[in-house]
Design a protein around this motif. Structure first.
Motif: not given
Length: 125
Positions: A59-70
Protein backbone atom coordinates in the motif's frame (compact mmCIF):
# COMPACT_ATOMS: atom_id res chain seq x y z
CA UNK A 1 -2.98 5.49 -16.77
CA UNK A 2 -3.58 2.47 -19.02
CA UNK A 3 -4.48 -0.89 -17.48
CA UNK A 4 -1.26 -2.43 -18.87
CA UNK A 5 0.82 0.33 -17.31
CA UNK A 6 -1.00 -0.08 -13.98
CA UNK A 7 -0.53 -3.85 -14.06
CA UNK A 8 3.20 -3.47 -14.76
CA UNK A 9 3.52 -1.02 -11.86
CA UNK A 10 1.80 -3.30 -9.36
CA UNK A 11 3.83 -6.29 -10.62
CA UNK A 12 7.02 -4.31 -9.96
CA UNK A 13 5.83 -3.27 -6.50
CA UNK A 14 4.85 -6.84 -5.59
CA UNK A 15 8.19 -8.23 -6.79
CA UNK A 16 10.19 -5.54 -4.97
CA UNK A 17 8.42 -6.05 -1.64
CA UNK A 18 8.40 -9.85 -1.95
CA UNK A 19 12.12 -10.03 -2.75
CA UNK A 20 12.93 -8.12 0.45
CA UNK A 21 10.35 -9.74 2.75
CA UNK A 22 10.54 -12.50 5.33
CA UNK A 23 7.31 -13.86 6.75
CA UNK A 24 7.20 -14.03 10.54
CA UNK A 25 3.96 -13.68 12.50
CA UNK A 26 3.80 -10.41 14.48
CA UNK A 27 2.59 -12.15 17.61
CA UNK A 28 5.88 -14.06 17.77
CA UNK A 29 8.22 -11.22 16.86
CA UNK A 30 6.72 -7.88 17.83
CA UNK A 31 3.54 -8.72 19.77
CA UNK A 32 1.61 -6.21 17.63
CA UNK A 33 -0.47 -6.46 14.48
CA UNK A 34 0.14 -4.60 11.24
CA UNK A 35 3.17 -2.33 11.50
CA UNK A 36 3.17 0.61 9.09
CA UNK A 37 6.43 0.94 7.16
CA UNK A 38 8.55 4.03 7.81
CA UNK A 39 8.03 7.05 5.55
CA UNK A 40 11.46 6.33 4.07
CA UNK A 41 10.47 2.77 3.10
CA UNK A 42 11.01 2.30 -0.64
CA UNK A 43 10.81 -1.49 -0.94
CA UNK A 44 14.56 -2.06 -0.92
CA UNK A 45 14.77 -2.34 2.86
CA UNK A 46 14.50 -5.83 4.31
CA UNK A 47 11.10 -6.29 5.96
CA UNK A 48 10.16 -8.97 8.50
CA UNK A 49 6.48 -9.33 9.33
CA UNK A 50 3.20 -11.05 8.60
CA UNK A 51 0.72 -10.82 5.75
CA UNK A 52 -0.71 -7.52 6.99
CA UNK A 53 2.77 -5.96 7.14
CA UNK A 54 3.36 -7.11 3.55
CA UNK A 55 0.02 -5.61 2.44
CA UNK A 56 0.81 -2.33 4.22
CA UNK A 57 4.22 -2.17 2.52
CA UNK A 58 2.55 -2.70 -0.87
CA UNK A 59 0.00 0.00 0.00
CA UNK A 60 2.81 2.43 0.89
CA UNK A 61 4.57 1.87 -2.44
CA UNK A 62 1.29 2.13 -4.36
CA UNK A 63 0.61 5.48 -2.70
CA UNK A 64 4.13 6.63 -3.56
CA UNK A 65 3.45 5.64 -7.19
CA UNK A 66 0.16 7.59 -7.05
CA UNK A 67 -1.91 4.42 -7.41
CA UNK A 68 -4.69 5.68 -5.17
CA UNK A 69 -7.47 3.12 -5.55
CA UNK A 70 -6.13 0.05 -3.76
CA UNK A 71 -7.63 -1.59 -0.70
CA UNK A 72 -6.67 -3.97 2.07
CA UNK A 73 -8.68 -7.19 1.88
CA UNK A 74 -9.06 -9.79 4.60
CA UNK A 75 -9.88 -13.32 3.60
CA UNK A 76 -10.07 -16.82 4.93
CA UNK A 77 -7.78 -18.99 2.88
CA UNK A 78 -8.53 -22.52 1.81
CA UNK A 79 -6.91 -23.82 5.02
CA UNK A 80 -9.33 -21.88 7.23
CA UNK A 81 -6.90 -19.27 8.60
CA UNK A 82 -7.23 -15.48 8.28
CA UNK A 83 -5.01 -13.79 5.72
CA UNK A 84 -4.54 -10.19 4.53
CA UNK A 85 -3.65 -9.04 1.01
CA UNK A 86 -3.59 -5.77 -0.94
CA UNK A 87 -5.86 -5.39 -3.97
CA UNK A 88 -5.60 -2.95 -6.86
CA UNK A 89 -8.22 -3.14 -9.57
CA UNK A 90 -8.94 -6.84 -9.07
CA UNK A 91 -5.25 -7.75 -8.87
CA UNK A 92 -3.95 -9.21 -5.59
CA UNK A 93 -0.53 -8.49 -4.09
CA UNK A 94 -0.03 -11.39 -1.68
CA UNK A 95 3.03 -12.51 0.29
CA UNK A 96 2.02 -16.14 -0.38
CA UNK A 97 2.12 -15.76 -4.15
CA UNK A 98 5.21 -15.51 -6.35
CA UNK A 99 3.35 -13.20 -8.74
CA UNK A 100 0.40 -10.83 -8.82
CA UNK A 101 -2.81 -12.86 -9.08
CA UNK A 102 -6.30 -12.06 -10.32
CA UNK A 103 -8.70 -11.98 -7.38
CA UNK A 104 -10.91 -14.66 -8.97
CA UNK A 105 -7.95 -17.04 -9.41
CA UNK A 106 -7.33 -17.37 -5.66
CA UNK A 107 -9.18 -19.96 -3.57
CA UNK A 108 -9.86 -17.47 -0.77
CA UNK A 109 -13.16 -16.68 0.92
CA UNK A 110 -13.18 -12.85 0.95
CA UNK A 111 -14.64 -11.62 4.25
CA UNK A 112 -13.69 -7.95 4.87
CA UNK A 113 -12.22 -4.90 3.19
CA UNK A 114 -10.52 -1.71 4.37
CA UNK A 115 -10.50 1.05 1.77
CA UNK A 116 -7.29 2.90 0.88
CA UNK A 117 -8.35 5.97 2.86
CA UNK A 118 -11.05 4.38 5.00
CA UNK A 119 -9.72 5.48 8.37
CA UNK A 120 -8.69 1.98 9.32
CA UNK A 121 -12.18 0.49 9.59
CA UNK A 122 -12.80 -3.01 8.23
CA UNK A 123 -16.13 -3.57 6.48
CA UNK A 124 -17.64 -7.04 6.09
CA UNK A 125 -18.20 -8.22 2.54
Amino acid sequence: MTSEYLFNQIKSIHRLVLNNFEYNADQKTFNVRGTLPENTYDGTQYLVGDCEDFALACRKLCRDAEILHGQMVMCIDCGGSMHCVFEVGGWILDCRQAQVMARDDLAYDWVAVRQFSGGGKWTAL
